[in-house]
Design an enzyme around this catalytic site. Structure first.
Site, mmCIF file in Angstrom:
data_model
loop_
_atom_site.group_PDB
_atom_site.id
_atom_site.type_symbol
_atom_site.label_atom_id
_atom_site.label_comp_id
_atom_site.label_asym_id
_atom_site.label_seq_id
_atom_site.Cartn_x
_atom_site.Cartn_y
_atom_site.Cartn_z
ATOM 1 N N LYS A 1 0.858 -1.194 0.000
ATOM 2 C CA LYS A 1 0.000 0.000 0.000
ATOM 3 C C LYS A 1 0.892 1.241 0.000
ATOM 4 C CE LYS A 1 -4.399 0.685 2.407
ATOM 5 N NZ LYS A 1 -5.024 0.541 3.735
HETATM 6 O O1 G3P Z 1 -7.690 1.347 5.655
HETATM 7 C C1 G3P Z 1 -8.059 2.539 5.062
HETATM 8 C C2 G3P Z 1 -9.430 3.039 5.470
HETATM 9 O O2 G3P Z 1 -10.369 2.026 5.315
HETATM 10 C C3 G3P Z 1 -9.464 3.730 6.799
HETATM 11 O O3 G3P Z 1 -10.767 3.981 7.243
HETATM 12 O O4 G3P Z 1 -12.314 4.570 9.069
HETATM 13 O O5 G3P Z 1 -9.891 5.205 9.264
HETATM 14 O O6 G3P Z 1 -11.406 6.372 7.657
HETATM 15 P P1 G3P Z 1 -11.098 5.091 8.360
#
Ligand code: G3P
Length: 220
Positions: A83
């Site tokens: 990533k």
């Molecule tokens: O892993 C990336 C993403 O899904 C993070 O989500 O909830 O931290 O905005 P969030």
């Protein structure tokens, strides 16, 4: 449509793999910090539990640093996906890693223009963050529709759209309606997908009526 779990919690992954619904896993530095364990140990365990793609994020911000970290992490297991952030350096690294046969997930995508760039450098996945756009008053789901529309115009774009920053079941349903290839969701959201009060109510009524018959399907 593929379901990925967005977590670095090995116990949660182990439990939910049993549902047969988990096609992959995504992690990020914040999720690894929450897990409170050594990153590579966690990554090895996740890759053994889930045969599908497991995203591991680089933390260097330079092109050379991302290349070195990406090449290193890719050796941890054959299903590791690297990533990288959607920056100039990240996309340069994505291009090289992809040409070396290493799958790359370009993360922190917040616009259709950024998604075009990710496809052009050969990313295997692009991760538009729906919830974080919603949080700042933008319609996160519109971004998924726009990327699906754009990618469909160009068959040479093979990048899969991985809807990320999922906060609730409607995000999953709307991502499916929009045509996202993958949704990565926290374990809590995967569990929520099963729920409907009428299912619980209906099952309870069926079981009460069955009890009244005094019958058993299997004689014990
Ligand atoms: O892993 C990336 C993403 O899904 C993070 O989500 O909830 O931290 O905005 P969030």
């Amino acid at each position: 449509m593929k379901f990925f779990l967005d977590t670095a919690d090995v116990n949660e992954i182990r439990e939910l793999v049993e549902t047969g619904l988990v096609d992959g896993v995504t992690t990020n530095p914040s999720l690894v910090a929450q897990a409170g364990r050594r990153f590579e140990d966690v990554l090895i365990e996740i890759c053994e539990l889930v045969p599908g793609p497991v995203s591991a994020e680089v933390t260097d911000t330079t092109f050379e640093g991302m290349l070195a970290e990406g090449r290193h992490l890719a050796k941890v297991a054959s299903n590791v996906v690297i990533k990288v952030p959607l920056t100039i350096e990240g996309l340069k690294a994505c291009r090289i890693l992809s040409r070396e046969g290493i799958k790359v997930n370009v993360t922190l995508c917040f616009s259709p223009a950024q998604a075009i760039l990710a496809a052009k450098v050969g990313a295997s996945f692009v991760s538009p963050f729906i919830g974080r756009l919603d949080d700042v008053g933008e319609a996160g789901m519109t971004l998924i529709y726009e990327i699906v529309e754009i990618y469909r115009n160009y068959p040479e774009f093979t990048t899969e759209i991985l809807a990320a920053s999922i906060r609730h079941p409607i995000h999953v349903v709307d991502s499916a309606r929009a045509g996202a290839h993958v949704v990565t969701m926290p374990p809590k959201v995967l569990r929520q997908l099963y729920n409907h009060p009428l299912t619980d109510k209906g099952l309870s009524a069926f079981l009460n009526d069955w009890k009244k018959t005094g019958q058993k399907i299997l004689a014990r």
